[in-house]
Design a protein around this motif. Structure first.
Motif, mmCIF file in Angstrom:
data_model
loop_
_atom_site.group_PDB
_atom_site.id
_atom_site.type_symbol
_atom_site.label_atom_id
_atom_site.label_comp_id
_atom_site.label_asym_id
_atom_site.label_seq_id
_atom_site.Cartn_x
_atom_site.Cartn_y
_atom_site.Cartn_z
ATOM 1 N N ALA A 66 0.858 -1.186 0.000
ATOM 2 C CA ALA A 66 0.000 0.000 0.000
ATOM 3 C C ALA A 66 0.889 1.230 0.000
ATOM 4 C CB ALA A 66 -0.922 0.012 1.217
ATOM 5 N N TYR A 67 0.524 2.189 -0.825
ATOM 6 C CA TYR A 67 1.254 3.452 -0.946
ATOM 7 C C TYR A 67 0.330 4.597 -0.532
ATOM 8 C CZ TYR A 67 4.424 0.832 -4.100
ATOM 9 O OH TYR A 67 5.301 -0.071 -4.657
ATOM 10 N N SER A 68 0.768 5.423 0.398
ATOM 11 C CA SER A 68 -0.032 6.581 0.797
ATOM 12 C C SER A 68 0.849 7.617 1.463
ATOM 13 C CB SER A 68 -1.155 6.174 1.749
ATOM 14 O OG SER A 68 -1.885 7.328 2.155
ATOM 15 N N ASP A 69 0.365 8.873 1.426
ATOM 16 C CA ASP A 69 1.066 9.984 2.077
ATOM 17 C C ASP A 69 0.504 10.277 3.449
ATOM 18 O OD1 ASP A 69 -0.712 12.882 1.945
ATOM 19 O OD2 ASP A 69 -1.464 11.142 0.890
ATOM 20 N N SER A 70 -0.715 9.832 3.739
ATOM 21 C CA SER A 70 -1.510 10.413 4.815
ATOM 22 C C SER A 70 -1.521 9.566 6.078
ATOM 23 C CB SER A 70 -2.951 10.611 4.328
ATOM 24 O OG SER A 70 -3.764 11.084 5.360
ATOM 25 N N SER A 71 -1.408 10.236 7.227
ATOM 26 C CA SER A 71 -1.550 9.531 8.498
ATOM 27 C C SER A 71 -2.978 9.023 8.674
ATOM 28 C CB SER A 71 -1.166 10.446 9.663
ATOM 29 O OG SER A 71 -1.922 11.641 9.640
ATOM 30 N N ALA A 72 -3.944 9.630 7.978
ATOM 31 C CA ALA A 72 -5.311 9.116 8.011
ATOM 32 C C ALA A 72 -5.401 7.740 7.363
ATOM 33 C CB ALA A 72 -6.257 10.083 7.317
ATOM 34 N N LYS A 94 3.707 14.757 4.958
ATOM 35 C CA LYS A 94 4.013 16.041 5.567
ATOM 36 C C LYS A 94 5.235 15.879 6.461
ATOM 37 C CE LYS A 94 -0.760 17.725 5.706
ATOM 38 N NZ LYS A 94 -1.883 18.117 6.601
ATOM 39 N N ARG A 95 6.069 16.903 6.505
ATOM 40 C CA ARG A 95 7.288 16.816 7.314
ATOM 41 C C ARG A 95 6.960 16.548 8.787
ATOM 42 N NH1 ARG A 95 11.136 18.290 3.783
ATOM 43 N NH2 ARG A 95 10.486 19.680 2.074
ATOM 44 N N SER A 96 5.846 17.116 9.242
ATOM 45 C CA SER A 96 5.471 16.968 10.649
ATOM 46 C C SER A 96 4.998 15.564 10.996
ATOM 47 C CB SER A 96 4.361 17.970 10.996
ATOM 48 O OG SER A 96 3.204 17.727 10.207
ATOM 49 N N ARG A 97 4.773 14.709 9.987
ATOM 50 C CA ARG A 97 4.244 13.372 10.252
ATOM 51 C C ARG A 97 5.273 12.270 10.067
ATOM 52 N NH1 ARG A 97 0.770 13.755 13.546
ATOM 53 N NH2 ARG A 97 -0.573 12.025 12.906
ATOM 54 N N VAL A 98 6.484 12.617 9.690
ATOM 55 C CA VAL A 98 7.503 11.590 9.434
ATOM 56 C C VAL A 98 7.768 10.769 10.683
ATOM 57 C CG1 VAL A 98 9.930 11.203 8.878
ATOM 58 C CG2 VAL A 98 8.577 12.793 7.502
ATOM 59 N N ARG A 116 7.311 6.701 11.481
ATOM 60 C CA ARG A 116 8.414 5.855 11.943
ATOM 61 C C ARG A 116 8.046 5.104 13.220
ATOM 62 N NH1 ARG A 116 13.151 10.236 10.586
ATOM 63 N NH2 ARG A 116 13.511 9.559 8.431
ATOM 64 N N ARG A 117 7.241 5.730 14.076
ATOM 65 C CA ARG A 117 6.814 5.058 15.305
ATOM 66 C C ARG A 117 5.696 4.050 15.033
ATOM 67 N NH1 ARG A 117 6.778 10.421 17.231
ATOM 68 N NH2 ARG A 117 4.482 10.373 17.142
ATOM 69 N N ALA A 118 4.798 4.386 14.120
ATOM 70 C CA ALA A 118 3.586 3.591 13.947
ATOM 71 C C ALA A 118 3.764 2.395 13.018
ATOM 72 C CB ALA A 118 2.460 4.478 13.416
ATOM 73 N N LEU A 119 4.720 2.478 12.086
ATOM 74 C CA LEU A 119 4.880 1.428 11.087
ATOM 75 C C LEU A 119 6.114 0.573 11.390
ATOM 76 C CD1 LEU A 119 3.993 3.531 7.918
ATOM 77 C CD2 LEU A 119 2.571 1.802 9.034
#
Length: 242
Positions: free
Chosen positions: A186-192, A209-213, A217-220
């Motif tokens: 799965a490919y996506s940009d969004s934390s949603a 988004k830079r603020s979500r990198v 990293r923590r969630a995946l």
């Protein structure tokens, strides 16, 4: 445009899911559509401005996002009375803005997309945008035959609004309902889209988004790729030369 013939995917081929906005397309295609719809009429512009103090925060907040988007969709589509009428307006919008829209399609993303199709993978697009919009845009690059799962729309109070938003956990449910289970990539940009990424054996984050990198990293799982496919204002590592 050169048409490429892709092999029909086998039923047991790997299932690969692509988000659309900020993944294949540089920007939010639905927002661009609704902004055009609203700008066509000064009264709609005024209504949108008056409603933004309420609708804007709703769009920004995940639990109420569907209602905020539906509010703008209602303003922009007032006077339409059926989903097929809305689809015709979408096709008109895409035809009138062909060059601008085509310029937003990300070449690196399309290369990866085409590679999966050439391998015979089962490729599907899952997007929060109306499916007709994604299909019409993908037709620019000869991928209009790819299945699209998107936000369902329907008539309400003299306009067309989102009746089922293909977003967050609902996106995964809508995919499964249509037989797309056992996601390989799965490919996506969004934390949603974290539920989608977690459902995949191989998640790939693109153009976050830079603020979500750090969140990703923590969630995946460790080592999950975080790539940039051409969105200049987004984070991610640039693609390696092929």
């Amino acid at each position: 445009m050169i048409r490429t013939t892709y092999p029909p995917p086998r039923e047991d081929a790997p299932l690969v899911v692509f988000d659309f906005d900020h993944t294949l397309y540089d920007g939010d295609s639905g927002s661009h559509l609704f902004a055009w719809l609203i700008r066509r009429n000064p009264l709609r512009v005024l209504a949108a401005l008056l409603a933004t103090p309420v609708l804007g925060p709703m769009v920004a907040f995940l639990p109420t996002r569907r209602w905020g988007i539906s509010g703008y969709a209602w303003i922009g589509s007032f006077g339409l009375h059926a989903a097929r009428d809305f689809d015709r307006v979408i096709d008109r919008y895409v035809a009138r803005h062909r060059e601008q829209i085509a310029a937003r399609l990300l070449p690196v993303a399309l290369e990866v997309f085409a590679r999966h199709r050439a391998q015979g993978d089962r490729v599907v697009v899952a997007t929060g945008a109306p499916p007709e919009l994604a299909r019409a845009i993908l037709s620019f690059v000869a991928h209009e035959d790819v299945p699209v799962v998107g936000t369902a729309v329907g008539p309400r109070l003299g306009a067309v609004i989102a009746t089922r938003h293909c977003h967050n956990e609902e996106k995964v449910r809508m995919l499964r309902e249509r037989g797309y289970a056992g996601i390989e990539m799965a490919y996506s940009d969004s934390s949603a889209d974290l539920p989608l990424l977690l459902a995949a054996r191989e998640p790939v984050v693109v153009n976050p988004k830079r603020s979500r990198v750090e969140f990703f990293r923590r969630a995946l799982p460790p080592g999950t790729p975080i790539l940039n496919w051409g969105c200049r204002d987004r984070a991610g590592e640039p693609p390696r030369p092929s």
